[in-house]
Enzyme design. Structure first.
Site, PDB file in Angstrom:
ATOM      1  N   HIS A   1       9.419  -3.375   3.560  1.00  0.00           N
ATOM      2  CA  HIS A   1       8.987  -3.573   2.166  1.00  0.00           C
ATOM      3  C   HIS A   1      10.201  -3.796   1.261  1.00  0.00           C
ATOM      4  CE1 HIS A   1       5.575  -0.877   3.587  1.00  0.00           C
ATOM      5  NE2 HIS A   1       4.909  -1.899   3.085  1.00  0.00           N
TER       6      HIS A   1
ATOM      7  N   MET B   1       0.851  -1.196   0.000  1.00  0.00           N
ATOM      8  CA  MET B   1       0.000   0.000   0.000  1.00  0.00           C
ATOM      9  C   MET B   1       0.886   1.245   0.000  1.00  0.00           C
ATOM     10  SD  MET B   1      -3.426  -0.989   2.020  1.00  0.00           S
ATOM     11  CE  MET B   1      -2.855  -0.721   3.673  1.00  0.00           C
ATOM     12  N   GLY B   2       2.164   1.064  -0.352  1.00  0.00           N
ATOM     13  CA  GLY B   2       3.067   2.203  -0.444  1.00  0.00           C
ATOM     14  C   GLY B   2       3.582   2.649   0.906  1.00  0.00           C
ATOM     15  N   ASN B   3       4.107   3.878   0.938  1.00  0.00           N
ATOM     16  CA  ASN B   3       4.782   4.402   2.128  1.00  0.00           C
ATOM     17  C   ASN B   3       5.839   3.391   2.591  1.00  0.00           C
ATOM     18  OD1 ASN B   3       4.533   5.241   5.459  1.00  0.00           O
ATOM     19  ND2 ASN B   3       4.876   6.765   3.889  1.00  0.00           N
TER      20      ASN B   3
ATOM     21  N   HIS C   1       8.893   1.187   3.711  1.00  0.00           N
ATOM     22  CA  HIS C   1       9.965   1.223   4.702  1.00  0.00           C
ATOM     23  C   HIS C   1      10.886   0.033   4.449  1.00  0.00           C
ATOM     24  CE1 HIS C   1       7.666  -1.930   6.593  1.00  0.00           C
ATOM     25  NE2 HIS C   1       6.613  -1.114   6.736  1.00  0.00           N
TER      26      HIS C   1
HETATM   27  O1  PAF Z   1      -0.316  -5.858   3.311  1.00  0.00           O
HETATM   28  C1  PAF Z   1      -0.708  -4.919   2.602  1.00  0.00           C
HETATM   29  O2  PAF Z   1      -0.045  -3.896   2.450  1.00  0.00           O
HETATM   30  C2  PAF Z   1      -2.071  -5.025   1.932  1.00  0.00           C
HETATM   31  O3  PAF Z   1      -2.977  -5.713   2.721  1.00  0.00           O
HETATM   32  C3  PAF Z   1      -1.992  -5.644   0.525  1.00  0.00           C
HETATM   33  C4  PAF Z   1      -1.513  -7.084   0.591  1.00  0.00           C
HETATM   34  C5  PAF Z   1      -1.068  -4.823  -0.346  1.00  0.00           C
HETATM   35  C6  PAF Z   1      -3.386  -5.655  -0.123  1.00  0.00           C
HETATM   36  O4  PAF Z   1      -3.900  -4.372  -0.224  1.00  0.00           O
END
Ligand code: PAF
Length: 275
Positions: free
Chosen positions: A33, A26-28, A30
């Site tokens: 990710h 979902m971005g942002n 860190h």
């Molecule tokens: O874990 C997340 O960031 C969200 O739940 C995902 C898997 C991107 C689905 O929107």
């Protein structure tokens, strides 16, 4: 690295790729990710990262509007690591009202699901849509969202999706706090206190390894310790790693899962414990 917003452009870009490794986010972004993206690089020749804050998985009183959207900074972090960043608008992902959903398994209404009704249905639905768009061979998810990962594994198995799901270890700050985009909502004081959640789970893990067998008592004790320090505890629970079901005496592969609020911030964490 190519930034793509539209579905047709994504399909065209990936049409001839044979080994897509996919990291939905979902971005942002860190370090947690980025670690998922590094793992993706080892798993495929084309690394695709999606950045999409999915309205379907947020409840009416949750933080959809204030969820940090930092696409430019995210792309900077992904330069040299990802081949494609897919950042659709809500209208690209939901060109018509979504009236069909992935009905998640019963476990989705326990633990986080009890406190976030509809969350896993919205999450599984968007992940299935993203899988259909990116058509990855491999997809990487963080183990911090343990219940999410368990539900995705079940979805992939039960819908016969030809995708290998890789669960990546949780990235943590030096004091043990699991990295999360929501950590930035914490005040300085709350940020210091936040490490107590992982400490609590580690304490429970040690007790389990020393032979503590009354899981309910352990859960109650941990919940009370958190509550005493001002946490709003949603759950602390000892479960089976395999399916997040309630363990019986012979189960040796356990996970402790927890969710609690510190001020207005909801934090989750978990710890695998093998007896
Ligand atoms: O874990 C997340 O960031 C969200 O739940 C995902 C898997 C991107 C689905 O929107």
């Amino acid at each position: 690295m190519q930034l793509i917003h539209s579905v047709p452009e994504l399909r065209a870009r990936l049409a001839n790729e044979k080994a897509v490794a996919f990291v939905p986010t979902m971005g942002n972004l860190h370090e947690g990710h980025i670690e998922l993206v590094r793992i993706a690089r080892q798993q495929g020749s084309c690394v695709v990262v999606s950045v999409f804050v999915n309205p379907l998985q947020f409840g009416p009183n949750e933080d959809f509007d204030k969820y940090p959207r930092t696409l430019d900074a995210d792309c900077e972090k992904l330069r040299g690591l990802a081949d494609v960043v897919f950042a659709p608008a809500v209208a690209d992902m939901y060109p018509e009202q979504q009236t069909l959903f992935v009905e998640p398994p019963p476990i989705a209404s326990e633990l986080c699901g009890e406190f976030r009704p509809g969350h896993f249905r919205g999450m599984a639905t968007v992940v299935l849509k993203l899988f259909n768009l990116a058509q990855p061979q491999v997809a990487i998810f963080g183990k911090k969202d343990y219940q999410q990962l368990a539900i995705i594994r079940q979805m992939v198995t039960q819908f016969n999706l030809p995708i290998t799901i890789v669960g990546a270890e949780t990235s943590r700050a030096a004091d043990g706090l699991a990295l999360s985009s929501r950590n930035q909502y914490l005040s300085l004081q709350e940020r210091t206190e936040a490490a107590f959640l992982s400490q609590t789970l580690r304490g429970m893990g040690e007790a389990l390894k020393k032979g503590a067998g009354d899981y309910l008592a352990l859960e109650r004790e941990a919940g009370a310790a958190l509550a005493k320090r001002g946490w709003g505890v949603e759950y602390v629970s000892v479960r089976k790693q395999s399916d997040l079901g309630v363990p019986t005496k012979g189960d040796r592969k356990l996970v402790i899962v927890a969710a609690a609020r510190l001020g207005k911030t909801r934090l989750i964490d978990n710890l695998d414990v093998c007896l």
